[in-house]
Every structure is written in C-alpha cells, then in structure tokens.
Design a protein around this motif. Structure first.
Motif: not given
Length: 475
Positions: A194-199
C-alpha cells in the motif's frame, strides 16, 4: 495490430493498443523456464508492430557540461564520456539540454544508459530471431522516463522547471525537468503493498534528493515539487514534504480511468513525434537484412516485368516492320513493272510530245524508286569516267519546261542537274577537265564549286535529253 512490450526485472509485460488507449494483455515471467518459447510462440502467431519500452530501475542519467567544439570532436568527446560514466552499458544515448546561467559557455548534455542485464538479453534474442523471419518490426528501445518527458513537454500549464513525483505499482519515480527537458530520473522500488506503508521510505528518499540537487548545479534554486497521482491520494501525499510547497496534479485529467503514471507513459507511444530512444543494434541488423531481402525480390520482379514488356514490345515492332517491308517490296515491284512497261511503250512513240510526256511519267516513277532517267545515268557515267579519283555522293535532277526547237531540230527537254563528287584527293585541274568534257560532249556550260576541306566537288549544269532513238550510245 500494435503492441507495446514492457521489459521489467520481473519479466515481460504485453500491452495492446486500442482506440480507447492501452490494455494489458499478458505477462511472461523472466524466471519461467519456458519464457523464451512462450514469447516466440506469441511473436509467430501474427506479424506485429511493436513498441519496445524499458521500465528498469537500473536506468541511469547523468549531466555533462562539454566545451564548444566541432560536430566530429563533440561526438568523440561524448563517446569518451559515455565510456567513462557507463563502461558496462548495453544501450546509451546522449541528448542536448538547454543551457542555464550556471553553465556559462559550456554545453550541457544528458547521458543515459541501460546496463547489460539478463532480463534484456532474453527478450532481445527472441525479437532478433522474429525480426529475421519477418514476424516482428521493432528497432527502437525507449524507456518510461523518456515517455513521460515526451508528455511533459506538451503540458504548457505545468511549470517548465520542477521535480515531478509519479507513483505506480512499481514504486516512486522522481524526475527533474529543466525547460521541460528531463535532467535526472530515479526510481524508488515499492517495499510494501500500500501507499501508506511505503510513504515513510518515499519521504526519506525525497529529502535526500532535495539535499543532493543543489550540489549538482542541475537547476537554479529549489525546484517546485509536482505530484502526479489520483486525487483520492492527495491528503496522504501531503506528508511527503511537509515543509515544502507541493503542487498536486490529478492524473485522471491526462489519463482517463488510470491511477498509474506508467499507463500515462504508454499512451505516449501513440502521440505524434517520437520520444527519445536508445539505439538498438541487435534489432537493426535483422531489419536491414529483411529490407535487403525484400528489395532483392522487388528488383528481380521489376527486372522480369521490364524484360517481358521489352520482349512484347520487340515482338510487336518486329511484326510491324515485317508488314511494312512486305508492303514496301510490293509497291516497289509495282512501280518497277510500270516503269518497264513505260520504257517498252516509249520505243513506239513518236512526235513532238515524246520527251515531255516520257519525262513527266518517268519523273514521278523515279522520285518514288530513286531511279534517274536513262539519259541522265549515261551522262553521269561518262562524267565519272573522266574522274577516276572520285565517287558519286549525291545526284539531284529536275525537268525544266520544254523549249521551242528549230524546225530541223528534234524535240527535246532540259534537265537541271546537281552533282556532288567526293574523293580522297581533289586535283586542282579536276574541275576544269570536267567542265571541258561536259561542254564538248553535251554543249552546255557547267558551274563548279570546290570545298577543299571536305574534298567535295559540286557541279550544277543543264542536260538536254533527246528521244531514245537520237540519244548517243553510252561510252
């Protein structure tokens, strides 16, 4: 049908171009032991026009500032810089960049490269075999950064300078633009789903790039940050650079129904103007061989067609010439028969009208067949007997109206002669001898015109013809 082949570390992605855009068709994993056979089978199914796109994190870009030089010296300097920067590169490209104030008199050049990777060799070898067989047409290798640059150059609403952040399933792509030209590109691979985890990782990478750019003098001042993403992700992405101004660009405005910058890049293969690309020697040679093969077939077919056309034309011309020759022979026989009949009948004719009537008929026959009256031929024969050095070149004759004769004279007709003689050597006394002979023999004067340059002697005179029974016998 046109397809785009996307080469990644994981394998090959096949995308089909449609009227609405691009659609994902299939994937072939690089670690599949049947990957090459599966790709060759897909290529052999039908002849395809292919766009070859590299989406590799190993792609590198660097800026060199070169001094002003001639074109040949500049090319040698660029080749040396490429060898120094990318000694193990499989594909390279050099693109000029707009100059800035910091460049001074130097000319900036972007050097790009893709290293030698097994992921490339597997697919290029199969494409090479298909190109030789004529099953595929792909000679250029472009990349996702080059395609996005092609898109960015047309977006006049966006600033000419900026650091563009594009998100996709593969991760974060950071691209620096100066006067709408790509200067720098770097990919941060996604480490989570997910994008949140990679942010957090994306935020750290962005901070490092922003600190690194001023030291490279790639752009004047701090570049504006542009985020290309779906509008739904804007609130989350504001945490990327909390202390910097960020402009968000909704990707749906440019790629309807797409949430990935990669799809936006693939659509650029359908736009006018070719994006930057790497030269692809492994595919260029098979295409040249195929072109030479097709050209040889075309030349052979054209030569055969020309030969058949010439043969048909020659056959037609030969048939026409044979027909004309037969017609000419028939007319000549007919004229000769009429002339023989006229000569036979003339011996029985008498009276004042004999010479005039005989010449009137003989002149028309002689003009058709090229035969002069007998009296003229006898006179010319006697003239040539006096000039053994010469040969007759031309003879022209024309009948004059019959003059009134004395009562004791036989009716006669005057013939105007133009005679041209030619010889290897023209004696000085030749003309006087011939004039004297003509005056004594035929009682008429003769004019002579000598051309020493060409050894020609032209004679103009008048010959008086008598009836056949009063003509002199030939010498």
């Amino acid at each position: 049908m046109r397809h785009s082949l996307v080469i990644r570390q994981q394998g090959l992605g096949i995308w089909r171009h449609t009227a609405e855009g691009v659609e994902h068709e299939s994937d072939i994993a690089a670690d599949d032991k049947n990957a090459r056979a599966a790709f060759q089978g897909w290529l052999a199914a039908e002849r395809r026009r292919l766009n070859l796109v590299a989406d590799l994190s190993d792609e590198r870009h660097a800026v060199e500032r070169l001094p002003a030089a001639s074109r040949a010296d500049r090319l040698r300097l660029i080749a040396r810089k490429l060898a120094q920067r990318f000694p193990e590169a499989a594909f390279t490209r050099a693109s000029p960049l707009p100059a800035s104030q910091e460049d001074g008199l130097l000319k900036p050049v972007r050097l790009s490269s893709i290293p030698r990777l097994p992921a490339l060799a597997l697919w290029l070898d199969a494409l090479n075999d298909a190109a030789i067989k004529g099953d595929a047409d792909a000679t250029r290798l472009t990349s996702v950064p080059f395609l996005i640059e092609h898109w960015y150059r047309r977006q006049r609403a966006l600033p000419p300078h900026g650091l563009l952040l594009a998100f996709g399933a593969a991760g974060l792509r950071q691209m620096l633009f100066r006067q709408r030209r790509l200067v720098f590109s770097r990919t941060v691979a996604a480490r989570a789903d997910t994008l949140a985890e990679n942010l957090p990782a994306y935020r750290d990478e962005l901070a490092q790039v922003l600190a690194w750019l001023p030291s490279q003098r790639l752009i004047e001042g701090s570049p504006p940050i542009l985020v290309l993403a779906p509008e739904a992700d804007f609130p989350l992405l504001r945490e990327l650079a909390p202390n910097s101004a960020v402009d968000f660009i909704d990707i749906a405005r440019y790629a309807s129904g797409s949430a990935d910058a990669f799809t936006l890049a693939l659509r650029e293969t359908r736009q006018r103007g070719a994006p930057a690309h790497y030269d692809c020697p492994p595919l260029r040679r098979p295409r040249q061989l195929a072109f030479v093969r097709r050209a040889a077939w075309c030349v052979a077919a054209a030569s055969l067609a020309i030969g058949l056309a010439n043969a048909a034309d020659g056959f037609i011309n030969a048939a026409r010439l044979n027909q004309e020759a037969e017609q000419f022979a028939f007319e000549r026989q007919k004229r000769q028969a009429e002339l023989d009949k006229l000569n036979a009948e003339s011996t029985a004719e008498a009276g004042a009208d004999f010479p005039d009537d005989w010449l009137a008929k003989a002149e028309s026959l002689a003009s058709d067949t090229g035969i002069a009256p007998l009296g003229i031929l006898q006179a010319i024969a006697g003239l040539l007997a006096q000039a053994p050095w010469a040969r007759l070149e031309t003879l022209a004759w024309k009948k004059q109206p019959m003059r009134e004769s004395a009562p004791d004279d036989a009716p006669s007709a005057s013939i105007v002669l133009e005679i041209s003689l030619i010889g290897s050597e023209l004696p000085q006394t030749a003309a006087d001898k011939l004039l004297s002979f003509w005056q004594q023999r035929y009682g008429s004067s003769m004019k002579a015109h000598i051309d020493p340059a060409t050894s020609r002697l032209r004679l103009d005179t008048t010959l008086r013809l008598l009836p056949r029974e009063k003509q002199e016998k030939p010498l």
